[in-house]
Scaffold this motif. Structure first.
Motif, PDB file in Angstrom:
ATOM      1  N   PHE A   1      30.768  28.603  40.870  1.00 45.14           N
ATOM      2  CA  PHE A   1      31.668  29.714  41.200  1.00 45.14           C
ATOM      3  C   PHE A   1      31.728  30.748  40.086  1.00 45.14           C
ATOM      4  O   PHE A   1      32.659  31.536  40.046  1.00 45.14           O
ATOM      5  CB  PHE A   1      33.066  29.184  41.499  1.00 45.14           C
ATOM      6  N   LEU A   2      30.761  30.732  39.166  1.00 48.95           N
ATOM      7  CA  LEU A   2      30.841  31.641  38.025  1.00 48.95           C
ATOM      8  C   LEU A   2      30.788  33.090  38.479  1.00 48.95           C
ATOM      9  O   LEU A   2      31.639  33.900  38.108  1.00 48.95           O
ATOM     10  CB  LEU A   2      29.709  31.352  37.034  1.00 48.95           C
ATOM     11  N   LEU A   3      29.793  33.436  39.314  1.00 45.42           N
ATOM     12  CA  LEU A   3      29.622  34.834  39.730  1.00 45.42           C
ATOM     13  C   LEU A   3      30.816  35.329  40.549  1.00 45.42           C
ATOM     14  O   LEU A   3      31.387  36.368  40.213  1.00 45.42           O
ATOM     15  CB  LEU A   3      28.298  34.986  40.490  1.00 45.42           C
ATOM     16  N   PRO A   4      31.235  34.597  41.606  1.00 45.92           N
ATOM     17  CA  PRO A   4      32.410  35.058  42.351  1.00 45.92           C
ATOM     18  C   PRO A   4      33.632  35.218  41.450  1.00 45.92           C
ATOM     19  O   PRO A   4      34.383  36.183  41.566  1.00 45.92           O
ATOM     20  CB  PRO A   4      32.643  33.954  43.382  1.00 45.92           C
ATOM     21  N   PHE A   5      33.783  34.271  40.523  1.00 39.92           N
ATOM     22  CA  PHE A   5      34.944  34.307  39.634  1.00 39.92           C
ATOM     23  C   PHE A   5      34.943  35.580  38.791  1.00 39.92           C
ATOM     24  O   PHE A   5      35.952  36.270  38.673  1.00 39.92           O
ATOM     25  CB  PHE A   5      34.932  33.068  38.740  1.00 39.92           C
ATOM     26  N   GLU A   6      33.757  35.905  38.217  1.00 40.81           N
ATOM     27  CA  GLU A   6      33.684  37.086  37.367  1.00 40.81           C
ATOM     28  C   GLU A   6      33.887  38.356  38.192  1.00 40.81           C
ATOM     29  O   GLU A   6      34.519  39.305  37.736  1.00 40.81           O
ATOM     30  CB  GLU A   6      32.324  37.141  36.646  1.00 40.81           C
ATOM     31  N   ILE A   7      33.355  38.358  39.424  1.00 36.51           N
ATOM     32  CA  ILE A   7      33.516  39.546  40.270  1.00 36.51           C
ATOM     33  C   ILE A   7      34.995  39.769  40.592  1.00 36.51           C
ATOM     34  O   ILE A   7      35.495  40.890  40.525  1.00 36.51           O
ATOM     35  CB  ILE A   7      32.677  39.397  41.555  1.00 36.51           C
ATOM     36  N   VAL A   8      35.692  38.652  40.903  1.00 40.54           N
ATOM     37  CA  VAL A   8      37.122  38.770  41.202  1.00 40.54           C
ATOM     38  C   VAL A   8      37.881  39.283  39.981  1.00 40.54           C
ATOM     39  O   VAL A   8      38.760  40.146  40.095  1.00 40.54           O
ATOM     40  CB  VAL A   8      37.667  37.407  41.677  1.00 40.54           C
ATOM     41  N   SER A   9      37.518  38.795  38.791  1.00 33.59           N
ATOM     42  CA  SER A   9      38.198  39.259  37.578  1.00 33.59           C
ATOM     43  C   SER A   9      37.995  40.749  37.398  1.00 33.59           C
ATOM     44  O   SER A   9      38.932  41.482  37.061  1.00 33.59           O
ATOM     45  CB  SER A   9      37.666  38.535  36.348  1.00 33.59           C
ATOM     46  N   LEU A  10      36.746  41.211  37.636  1.00 38.02           N
ATOM     47  CA  LEU A  10      36.430  42.632  37.498  1.00 38.02           C
ATOM     48  C   LEU A  10      37.246  43.450  38.491  1.00 38.02           C
ATOM     49  O   LEU A  10      37.781  44.516  38.165  1.00 38.02           O
ATOM     50  CB  LEU A  10      34.934  42.839  37.725  1.00 38.02           C
ATOM     51  N   LEU A  11      37.354  42.911  39.713  1.00 42.36           N
ATOM     52  CA  LEU A  11      38.121  43.602  40.759  1.00 42.36           C
ATOM     53  C   LEU A  11      39.572  43.785  40.329  1.00 42.36           C
ATOM     54  O   LEU A  11      40.158  44.859  40.486  1.00 42.36           O
ATOM     55  CB  LEU A  11      38.044  42.768  42.034  1.00 42.36           C
ATOM     56  N   LEU A  12      40.136  42.718  39.751  1.00 48.70           N
ATOM     57  CA  LEU A  12      41.526  42.789  39.296  1.00 48.70           C
ATOM     58  C   LEU A  12      41.677  43.811  38.181  1.00 48.70           C
ATOM     59  O   LEU A  12      42.661  44.556  38.129  1.00 48.70           O
ATOM     60  CB  LEU A  12      41.990  41.414  38.819  1.00 48.70           C
ATOM     61  N   LEU A  13      40.670  43.862  37.304  1.00 48.62           N
ATOM     62  CA  LEU A  13      40.724  44.826  36.204  1.00 48.62           C
ATOM     63  C   LEU A  13      40.705  46.242  36.753  1.00 48.62           C
ATOM     64  O   LEU A  13      41.478  47.110  36.314  1.00 48.62           O
ATOM     65  CB  LEU A  13      39.532  44.597  35.276  1.00 48.62           C
TER      66      LEU A  13
ATOM     67  N   ALA B   1      41.718  47.194  39.674  1.00 49.40           N
ATOM     68  CA  ALA B   1      43.016  47.449  40.295  1.00 49.40           C
ATOM     69  C   ALA B   1      44.050  47.817  39.239  1.00 49.40           C
ATOM     70  O   ALA B   1      44.858  48.733  39.412  1.00 49.40           O
ATOM     71  CB  ALA B   1      43.468  46.217  41.070  1.00 49.40           C
ATOM     72  N   MET B   2      44.001  47.111  38.108  1.00 47.87           N
ATOM     73  CA  MET B   2      44.969  47.342  37.050  1.00 47.87           C
ATOM     74  C   MET B   2      44.810  48.742  36.465  1.00 47.87           C
ATOM     75  O   MET B   2      45.788  49.484  36.291  1.00 47.87           O
ATOM     76  CB  MET B   2      44.781  46.301  35.952  1.00 47.87           C
TER      77      MET B   2
ATOM     78  N   LEU C   1      46.460  54.504  36.131  1.00 47.65           N
ATOM     79  CA  LEU C   1      46.063  55.898  36.350  1.00 47.65           C
ATOM     80  C   LEU C   1      47.022  56.576  37.325  1.00 47.65           C
ATOM     81  O   LEU C   1      47.455  57.708  37.121  1.00 47.65           O
ATOM     82  CB  LEU C   1      44.631  55.924  36.895  1.00 47.65           C
ATOM     83  N   LEU C   2      47.372  55.839  38.406  1.00 48.77           N
ATOM     84  CA  LEU C   2      48.224  56.443  39.430  1.00 48.77           C
ATOM     85  C   LEU C   2      49.648  56.654  38.935  1.00 48.77           C
ATOM     86  O   LEU C   2      50.310  57.610  39.307  1.00 48.77           O
ATOM     87  CB  LEU C   2      48.249  55.547  40.672  1.00 48.77           C
ATOM     88  N   SER C   3      50.121  55.715  38.090  1.00 48.27           N
ATOM     89  CA  SER C   3      51.533  55.793  37.713  1.00 48.27           C
ATOM     90  C   SER C   3      51.759  56.710  36.520  1.00 48.27           C
ATOM     91  O   SER C   3      52.896  57.007  36.190  1.00 48.27           O
ATOM     92  CB  SER C   3      52.059  54.392  37.393  1.00 48.27           C
ATOM     93  N   LYS C   4      50.687  57.157  35.895  1.00 48.76           N
ATOM     94  CA  LYS C   4      50.860  58.058  34.749  1.00 48.76           C
ATOM     95  C   LYS C   4      51.121  59.469  35.262  1.00 48.76           C
ATOM     96  O   LYS C   4      50.407  59.966  36.126  1.00 48.76           O
ATOM     97  CB  LYS C   4      49.607  58.025  33.883  1.00 48.76           C
TER      98      LYS C   4
END
Lengths: 400, 168
Positions: free
Chosen positions: B141-153, B155-156, B161-164
């Motif tokens: 699950f390394l690749l899916p895990f890293e992709i999900v982490s990137l997705l969360l980043l 989003a963050m 950007l939106l709230s500034k």
């Protein structure tokens, strides 16, 4: 009796009671009896520590402010004074017989449940703390995570109390408290990651085992561990709503914050839950960074392990009282800036520093590299925090 | 003992889940959110019964702790009166029933295919080490895990950007 026997006296006692009861009780009841025997001492000792702490805190704060503090109340109905240490008995009786006022508009059920929802998770957190050698009530494989999981449930209780009271001060206090707890939970959890990486386990008992053999083996004795320990301490103070992070219950601004509308024993339960949370957090700090129940010197291992745990806990409690007597309260923007712009980056750096520490050869080079890795960002971040808008020197604006 | 606990937690999960969406006594969103917390906690109990302590702890830490607190924060800032006055709408009921039926059909199909009564063989033991091994080994699950982490980043960064208000 040998030192080992005294150290293990409670475990021996528990097994003796279990062996004595075994012939009389059915088999399925035995695990429950064993659990009750483990839980009961926790439920008795830590509230007692809380009771004594309330008196000690008032006495120490009194000394800091050049006044005697409580020194009259002894054992009720006798002439024994105990230098004021009977105060908590009087306070307890007062809390029990006071009228329990519930606002007419309050959401009665949620208002009733909030103090319970605070005390139960806090008590659950004690189950994974190693209080002494072989004295962990529940040695979970993911003990540290369990601790934080039940700790996060207290935020819910704060919300329940503030929202159900239908009081604007309570709601303001709850909003402040939740914003603060959510912000400081991040550095709190991140500061423990270094320790978990180095020991390779989430089990609290194994983390303590990894620090055996004198204070130079403790995690707080390494540069990254020292930094992480201090960040943990600051975040723990904020999580427990202690001064200088007591904005949620700032009595000069919002009466008592989220428990404004609580009286009598429910108020006492909030008080109890807050202090028990502080002790549990101190216990976790001791476990992760200060060697748990291990003695600071191998020669001192003759003193029972649980005495060492409670001595360290006492030092923590005195430290928190000292903080309360010394520091003024932070402002809301200072609080948030400290969490997000200073503590979160620095905890992330300590994690990297712990990794570097793990893979470099022992020696002066490693020590210097890791120290530099933490001190340089610390200086940069603190400088940025100080010069940032609204954090440094106070500026005043007057009406024209 | 285990069976009793399983039925207890399962019943609690279902009951509280029902009370989240259709509470006959109160239409207050905060009450619903509280019942959602109870649902999550009893689901964590089910995880414990499956010896997945790590998952149970994460369930409570993330869902009951962080996510629910944010939910409650948002609910607190909303106008609750309007929500209480709103009536059930026909198309909402139809859509809801349709999605429940679809999910139910999927569930039954999965149970049918796995063979009722045979039980599934556990792929992973629920302790932390094997979970970490599964998440961080290549080919698992390394690749899916890293992709999900990137997705969360992403989003963050997007939220910041939106709230500034004023971008420099």
């Amino acid at each position: 009796m040998s030192a080992e026997a005294i150290d293990q006296i409670f475990i021996t006692l528990k097994h003796a009671i279990l062996g004595w009861l075994a012939p009389y009780l059915p088999d399925w009841l035995m695990p429950i009896v064993s659990a009750v025997l483990s839980i009961t001492p926790i439920l008795m000792v830590f509230p007692l520590v809380f009771a004594l702490t309330t008196v000690v805190e008032r006495k120490v704060l009194g000394r800091i402010q050049n006044r005697p503090g409580p020194n009259r109340v002894g054992i009720p109905l006798t002439n024994i004074r105990l230098a004021g240490f009977g105060q908590f008995i009087a306070d307890g009786i007062k809390a029990l017989i006071k009228e329990d006022v519930v606002p007419r508009n309050a959401d009665k059920v949620v208002h009733f449940l909030a103090p319970i929802a605070l005390v139960i998770p806090v008590l659950l957190a004690y189950s994974v703390l190693p209080i002494g050698k072989n004295m962990t009530a529940l040695d979970l494989d993911s003990g540290v995570l369990f601790f934080f999981a039940v700790g996060s449930a207290t935020e819910l209780s704060v919300f329940m109390a503030g929202w159900s009271s239908r009081n604007k001060y309570a709601l303001l206090g709850a909003m402040r408290a939740i914003a603060q707890m959510v912000s400081y939970e991040l550095p709190l959890v991140l500061s423990t990651v270094g320790v978990i990486m180095m020991t390779g386990t989430l089990s609290t008992a194994k983390i303590v085992d990894a620090q055996a053999g004198g204070f130079w083996h403790w995690h707080a004795a390494t540069p990254w561990g020292f930094a992480a320990f201090f960040l943990f301490l600051i975040a723990a103070t904020a999580e427990a709503n202690r001064t200088p992070f007591d904005l949620p219950e700032a009595e000069s601004e919002i009466i008592a914050g989220y428990f404004t509308e609580y009286s009598g024993f429910k108020f006492a339960l909030f008080f109890l839950g807050e202090y028990l949370g502080l002790f549990a957090m101190s216990g976790l700090g001791i476990t992760l960074f200060l060697g748990g129940w291990h003695a600071p010197l191998p020669a001192l291992e003759v003193v029972p392990s649980w005495i060492w745990f409670f001595l360290k806990l006492g030092v923590f409690i005195l430290f928190f009282i000292w903080l309360r007597g010394t520091f003024p309260r932070l402002r809301m923007d200072q609080l948030m800036n400290l969490a997000w712009k200073f503590m979160v980056p620095l905890t992330l750096i300590t994690i990297v520093a712990a990794g570097v520490w793990r893979f470099m050869d022992p020696g002066a080079t490693r020590c210097l590299t890791v120290t530099a890795m933490i001190v340089v960002p610390y200086l940069l971040l603190s400088n940025a925090l100080y010069t940032a808008r609204g954090v440094g020197k106070r500026t005043y604006r007057y009406a024209e | 003992m285990q069976d009793i606990l399983f039925y207890l937690f399962a019943a609690l999960t279902l009951l509280c889940g029902f009370l989240v969406v259709a509470n006959p006594f109160s239409r207050n969103p905060v009450t619903s959110a509280m019942f959602l917390v109870l649902t999550i906690v009893s689901m964590a109990g089910l995880f414990v019964l499956l010896h997945a302590f790590f998952l149970a702890a994460v369930q409570i830490l993330v869902y009951a702790g962080a996510v629910m607190v944010l939910f409650l924060f948002v609910i607190m800032l909303l106008d609750l009166k309007e929500e209480q006055r709103r009536r059930y709408k026909l198309y909402g009921a139809v859509l809801g029933l349709a999605s429940v039926a679809g999910l139910g059909w999927l569930l039954v199909k999965t149970l049918w295919q796995s063979g009722v009564g045979a039980g599934l063989q556990p792929g992973y033991v629920g302790d932390t080490k094997s979970l970490g091994m599964a998440l961080f080994s290549r080919g698992e699950f390394l690749l899916p895990f890293e992709i999900v982490s990137l997705l969360l980043l992403v989003a963050m960064v997007g939220v910041i950007l939106l709230s500034k208000k004023d971008l420099k």
